[in-house]
Write an enzyme that holds these catalytic residues in place. Structure first.
Site, PDB file in Angstrom:
ATOM      1  N   ARG A  75      36.784  56.022  16.020  1.00  0.00           N
ATOM      2  CA  ARG A  75      38.039  55.832  16.776  1.00  0.00           C
ATOM      3  C   ARG A  75      38.052  56.565  18.119  1.00  0.00           C
ATOM      4  NH1 ARG A  75      40.675  56.681  11.729  1.00  0.00           N
ATOM      5  NH2 ARG A  75      41.010  54.694  10.670  1.00  0.00           N
ATOM      6  N   LYS A  83      37.037  51.107  32.304  1.00  0.00           N
ATOM      7  CA  LYS A  83      36.849  49.814  31.633  1.00  0.00           C
ATOM      8  C   LYS A  83      35.529  49.823  30.878  1.00  0.00           C
ATOM      9  CE  LYS A  83      39.524  46.534  34.388  1.00  0.00           C
ATOM     10  NZ  LYS A  83      39.473  45.271  35.146  1.00  0.00           N
ATOM     11  N   GLU A 111      30.231  45.092  45.983  1.00  0.00           N
ATOM     12  CA  GLU A 111      31.457  45.739  45.497  1.00  0.00           C
ATOM     13  C   GLU A 111      32.011  46.716  46.541  1.00  0.00           C
ATOM     14  OE1 GLU A 111      33.199  44.970  42.823  1.00  0.00           O
ATOM     15  OE2 GLU A 111      31.851  44.278  41.229  1.00  0.00           O
ATOM     16  N   LYS A 134      38.632  53.156  44.825  1.00  0.00           N
ATOM     17  CA  LYS A 134      38.777  52.700  43.448  1.00  0.00           C
ATOM     18  C   LYS A 134      39.606  53.691  42.628  1.00  0.00           C
ATOM     19  CE  LYS A 134      37.031  50.708  39.420  1.00  0.00           C
ATOM     20  NZ  LYS A 134      36.035  49.886  38.774  1.00  0.00           N
ATOM     21  N   GLU A 144      45.966  48.049  34.456  1.00  0.00           N
ATOM     22  CA  GLU A 144      45.920  46.775  35.176  1.00  0.00           C
ATOM     23  C   GLU A 144      47.160  45.915  34.966  1.00  0.00           C
ATOM     24  OE1 GLU A 144      41.964  45.116  35.373  1.00  0.00           O
ATOM     25  OE2 GLU A 144      42.789  43.107  35.574  1.00  0.00           O
ATOM     26  N   ARG A 178      46.039  47.335  40.141  1.00  0.00           N
ATOM     27  CA  ARG A 178      44.622  47.329  39.782  1.00  0.00           C
ATOM     28  C   ARG A 178      44.033  45.925  39.834  1.00  0.00           C
ATOM     29  NH1 ARG A 178      41.296  50.732  35.145  1.00  0.00           N
ATOM     30  NH2 ARG A 178      39.294  49.859  35.727  1.00  0.00           N
ATOM     31  N   ASN A 181      40.085  42.897  41.182  1.00  0.00           N
ATOM     32  CA  ASN A 181      39.472  41.672  40.647  1.00  0.00           C
ATOM     33  C   ASN A 181      39.164  40.652  41.734  1.00  0.00           C
ATOM     34  OD1 ASN A 181      39.572  42.569  37.983  1.00  0.00           O
ATOM     35  ND2 ASN A 181      41.677  41.866  37.730  1.00  0.00           N
ATOM     36  N   HIS A 224      36.306  38.196  41.550  1.00  0.00           N
ATOM     37  CA  HIS A 224      35.781  38.256  40.184  1.00  0.00           C
ATOM     38  C   HIS A 224      36.167  37.076  39.311  1.00  0.00           C
ATOM     39  CE1 HIS A 224      34.556  42.238  41.331  1.00  0.00           C
ATOM     40  NE2 HIS A 224      34.012  42.460  40.141  1.00  0.00           N
ATOM     41  N   HIS A 226      32.921  35.831  38.018  1.00  0.00           N
ATOM     42  CA  HIS A 226      32.581  35.840  36.591  1.00  0.00           C
ATOM     43  C   HIS A 226      32.244  34.437  36.091  1.00  0.00           C
ATOM     44  CE1 HIS A 226      34.674  39.859  35.319  1.00  0.00           C
ATOM     45  NE2 HIS A 226      33.463  40.036  35.825  1.00  0.00           N
ATOM     46  N   HIS A 242      25.461  40.536  39.016  1.00  0.00           N
ATOM     47  CA  HIS A 242      26.925  40.569  39.078  1.00  0.00           C
ATOM     48  C   HIS A 242      27.410  40.656  40.532  1.00  0.00           C
ATOM     49  CE1 HIS A 242      31.066  41.510  38.091  1.00  0.00           C
ATOM     50  NE2 HIS A 242      30.980  42.639  38.766  1.00  0.00           N
TER      51      HIS A 242
END
Lengths: 354, 354
Positions: free
Chosen positions: B113, B135, B177, B219, B229, B233, B237, B240, B244, B256
């Protein structure tokens, strides 16, 4: 009842209003109901139909039992949600006992990096214990709950009327966790439970609701003071170090609550042997559990060596020594500074298991 | 540099002090180094040897590449940790690029956990972007990062000297990026990056350190104002959603950062077409990316229909419409109230892809 950042609703008949309550605490574009083959046939269709007024609905039915609380099942349910078109704007609804709650909670915790889950516990054990506190997870071949996340529910919706269809063995197993709450925090509650256990097993609504309410209050108070289990929350693990080990070695043939009952007696004996607990503590616990018809010793076919070995797989096995949450006396756990757990040598546990 | 609740350390030569830094920010009984077949041979042995002064050490080596960022790899690494005797008192060390960071981060987020992770990024992309912000996750057959968790690192340790061994194509992908950070938040930074891109690609230490520092600052500011997000935030993206989709349809044949570059040009065109972005925004972006040698169009062998279909798998596909973070002009994203994303009809995207 307030449980930190969310509310536990306990109203007889609440299942007829689950959908509107879910939609008000966790409005979403889609609702994914996760249930199992035992509970689903009773309640899933009605819930799905009423939730459909609030968004898209999909129903995901698991095979019943701890043996399916695995990463494979988690992956399968996740893929079903993806196939159903669920995105970030999804609420997961866990409709079932502890296994469903743990698994659905872990799906919600990890789906798109986390979507809300509403816990709708349908067993006494899940109402009293598992649905509150945000622990989610699955088992691996190495042991119970080794993979998981803390993910608090948006709300817990408990309708004690659904317990009418719960087999008495499961009601009894739920009582074990209620006894635990009394032992760790409230001697008066333990005494009243000892007196009302028969009524609860017979399905008396008022006695059951009282136990659920008092147990949830104790659990919520502990959890909201230490959500991540750095200290006080460890007291809730009383009975669980040996309980989990027995559950694991038995291949989940015993119910979780039954293993916890056995674990509490054994761990109280450990506490007495170490001079941590007052003499007689374990006998008192054993007497109460026996009167409720719960087991107090590991089945004869389980080897003590295997049980001892399994304790080392526990999450609480820190730094090579296994840590136990131990009672000082009924209603009071040993603080051991602020650690709320004590490292115990294998030799002591071996003697108690002998 | 402060990134909310943790610190990003950026010191040339820091790798020689990784172990003591890790032990001071996330002391543990055991350290599990997760790396891949590219990075491991360069740095894992030295790190393991020095970490051994602070606790038990195990090293877990992944096959390289996004194709292995899966639930299966996650389960395998988790089982390796269990087999190595790791318990709750374990710190995971992610030593590698974005894939290693995402996967090791997700292992840490879900092991017992949640145990601490220290991110030691070894690619420009991971230093500039992936290692900051918490993330973590893995891909499924349905798309990228669909399963994961937010799990902030205990610290990020970036040593730009390790970029010496990074292939130039990967350095270039990292730049994409960095350009994104300029486009969404800082026109002056974008202009300076446009000027220094050649030096960074050639391995100039001072230009590289400057870019890492300025990107991480942008960032970290965005992420610490909106960790989960819900709003701002989402601007990260940019590029992306289509990026993606292209990455997914290409079967991860493109890096990427390359897909993000293509995605930024296409999404800026979407923004212009909708009247959200000032005319010329996409041409400016395209010019800068072309000068840095980055791709700006999807490979011809990818079908536009497939790319469009893949956008619907995106986590950002809320309520059936795909949401995009779009620029207003260089350095400023469209707020759309406080949503920071805009639902875009497939027809508009189809026209841009045509």
């Amino acid at each position: 009842m307030d449980a930190g950042s969310y509310t536990v609703y306990m109203e007889p008949g609440l299942r007829h209003r689950f959908a509107s309550r879910i939609a008000s605490v966790a409005a979403a574009h889609r609702f994914a109901i996760v249930t199992d083959e035992h509970v689903g046939p009773h309640y899933a269709d009605a819930l799905a139909a009423s939730l459909a007024e609030h968004g898209g609905v999909s129903v995901h039915v698991l095979p019943p039992g701890e043996a399916f609380k695995t990463r494979d099942t988690w992956a399968k349910v996740t893929d079903e949600l993806l196939a159903a078109g669920c995105g970030r704007d999804t609420t997961v609804v866990a409709l079932g006992g502890g296994v469903v709650g743990d698994l659905a909670g872990f799906v919600a915790a990890t789906f798109m990096r986390g979507v809300p889950v509403v816990q709708c516990p349908t067993t006494l054990l899940a109402m009293i214990d598992a649905s509150v506190g945000g622990k989610t997870g699955v088992d691996t071949a190495s042991g119970k709950n080794l993979v998981g996340a803390f993910h608090e529910p948006a709300a817990v919706l408990a309708d004690i009327e659904v317990l009418r269809t719960l087999p008495v063995a499961h009601r009894r197993a739920g009582l074990a966790e209620a006894f635990k709450h009394g032992i760790i925090a409230d001697a008066a509650y333990l005494a009243s439970l000892d007196a009302s256990a028969g009524s609860i097993l017979a399905g008396d609504a008022s006695a059951t609701l009282d136990a659920v309410a008092r147990s949830v209050k104790i659990k919520a108070a502990v959890v909201s003071s230490d959500a991540r289990e750095h200290g006080l929350r460890k007291t809730l693990n009383f009975g669980h170090t040996l309980g989990h080990a027995i559950e694991h070695v038995s291949g989940y043939a015993l119910l979780h609550g039954e293993c916890v009952a056995i674990g509490m007696v054994l761990e109280a004996r450990v506490a007495e042997r170490l001079g941590v607990a007052a003499e007689g503590t374990s006998d008192t616990i054993e007497g109460i559990l026996l009167r409720a018809g719960l087991p107090v010793r590991p089945p004869r076919d389980l080897s003590s060596a295997d049980i001892l070995a399994a304790t080392r797989l526990d999450k609480k096995a820190r730094g090579g020594t296994v840590e136990y949450a131990l009672p000082e006396r009924i209603g009071v756990m040993a603080a051991n500074g602020h650690a709320w757990s004590i490292a115990v040598d294998d030799a002591v546990v071996r003697a108690v298991l002998a």
